[in-house]
Write a protein that holds these residues in place. Sequence first.
Motif, PDB file in Angstrom:
ATOM      1  N   ASP A  68       1.519 -21.537  53.723  1.00 32.97           N
ATOM      2  CA  ASP A  68       2.622 -20.762  54.290  1.00 32.97           C
ATOM      3  C   ASP A  68       3.690 -20.410  53.261  1.00 32.97           C
ATOM      4  O   ASP A  68       4.862 -20.228  53.603  1.00 32.97           O
ATOM      5  N   ILE A  69       3.295 -20.293  52.005  1.00 29.29           N
ATOM      6  CA  ILE A  69       4.213 -19.851  50.958  1.00 29.29           C
ATOM      7  C   ILE A  69       3.935 -18.373  50.710  1.00 29.29           C
ATOM      8  O   ILE A  69       2.879 -18.009  50.199  1.00 29.29           O
ATOM      9  N   VAL A  70       4.898 -17.545  51.106  1.00 33.35           N
ATOM     10  CA  VAL A  70       4.779 -16.100  50.919  1.00 33.35           C
ATOM     11  C   VAL A  70       5.861 -15.702  49.921  1.00 33.35           C
ATOM     12  O   VAL A  70       7.062 -15.814  50.215  1.00 33.35           O
TER      13      VAL A  70
ATOM     14  N   ASP B 234      -1.231 -16.034  47.318  1.00 35.81           N
ATOM     15  CA  ASP B 234      -0.016 -15.841  48.106  1.00 35.81           C
ATOM     16  C   ASP B 234      -0.341 -16.092  49.573  1.00 35.81           C
ATOM     17  O   ASP B 234      -1.372 -15.653  50.075  1.00 35.81           O
ATOM     18  N   GLY B 235       0.513 -16.841  50.251  1.00 32.32           N
ATOM     19  CA  GLY B 235       0.288 -17.165  51.655  1.00 32.32           C
ATOM     20  C   GLY B 235      -0.292 -18.551  51.873  1.00 32.32           C
ATOM     21  O   GLY B 235      -0.239 -19.087  52.974  1.00 32.32           O
TER      22      GLY B 235
ATOM     23  N   ASP C 119      13.095 -12.295  49.176  1.00 34.03           N
ATOM     24  CA  ASP C 119      14.064 -11.798  50.157  1.00 34.03           C
ATOM     25  C   ASP C 119      15.240 -12.762  50.328  1.00 34.03           C
ATOM     26  O   ASP C 119      16.343 -12.345  50.669  1.00 34.03           O
ATOM     27  N   GLN C 120      14.997 -14.055  50.076  1.00 30.60           N
ATOM     28  CA  GLN C 120      16.058 -15.063  50.199  1.00 30.60           C
ATOM     29  C   GLN C 120      16.820 -15.255  48.891  1.00 30.60           C
ATOM     30  O   GLN C 120      17.689 -16.106  48.793  1.00 30.60           O
TER      31      GLN C 120
ATOM     32  N   GLN D 215       7.133 -12.954  48.864  1.00 30.07           N
ATOM     33  CA  GLN D 215       8.131 -11.964  49.281  1.00 30.07           C
ATOM     34  C   GLN D 215       9.243 -12.599  50.110  1.00 30.07           C
ATOM     35  O   GLN D 215      10.410 -12.211  49.992  1.00 30.07           O
ATOM     36  N   GLU D 216       8.922 -13.586  50.917  1.00 31.07           N
ATOM     37  CA  GLU D 216       9.952 -14.261  51.715  1.00 31.07           C
ATOM     38  C   GLU D 216      10.954 -14.977  50.813  1.00 31.07           C
ATOM     39  O   GLU D 216      12.154 -14.982  51.079  1.00 31.07           O
ATOM     40  N   PHE D 217      10.473 -15.570  49.732  1.00 24.78           N
ATOM     41  CA  PHE D 217      11.372 -16.245  48.787  1.00 24.78           C
ATOM     42  C   PHE D 217      12.223 -15.228  48.038  1.00 24.78           C
ATOM     43  O   PHE D 217      13.416 -15.446  47.816  1.00 24.78           O
TER      44      PHE D 217
END
Length: 125
Positions: free
Chosen positions: A102-104, A98-99, A110-111, A106-108
């Motif tokens: 720049d692919i996290v 993860d990370g 959250d979207q 949790q960000e996906f």
Amino acid sequence: MQALEIIHKHRGTQFDEELADAFIQMIGVYPPGSIVEMVNGEVGIVVESRPEHKLKPCVLLVRESDKSVMASYRTVDLKVSPGDASGEIYRIAREVPDGTYDIVLQEFVDQGLVVTRPKASAEQP
């Protein structure tokens, strides 16, 4: 995860191919939420896996082969062996942390990204 990669890579040579495949199928390789890099360099997130096809999940592709953000994300179902732009069959090369790129995850999430737990096969209750 490295152990499974080694077993998969050496199945049929150092490990009995049938037993190695059975072991990998039982353990599961790419659970939903895994970030994976494809053989062609594109990167995605496993959004669905199936007990009967653990090596061929559905993957939401989010990075191009040069690791730039895709203009529009697309989902590929590896079970049906789709081809990339050059006609090569999509296959997972490796899982990445993860990370990476720049692919996290949790960000996906959250979207609004929804990852699906494996569905039970028809033979199981």
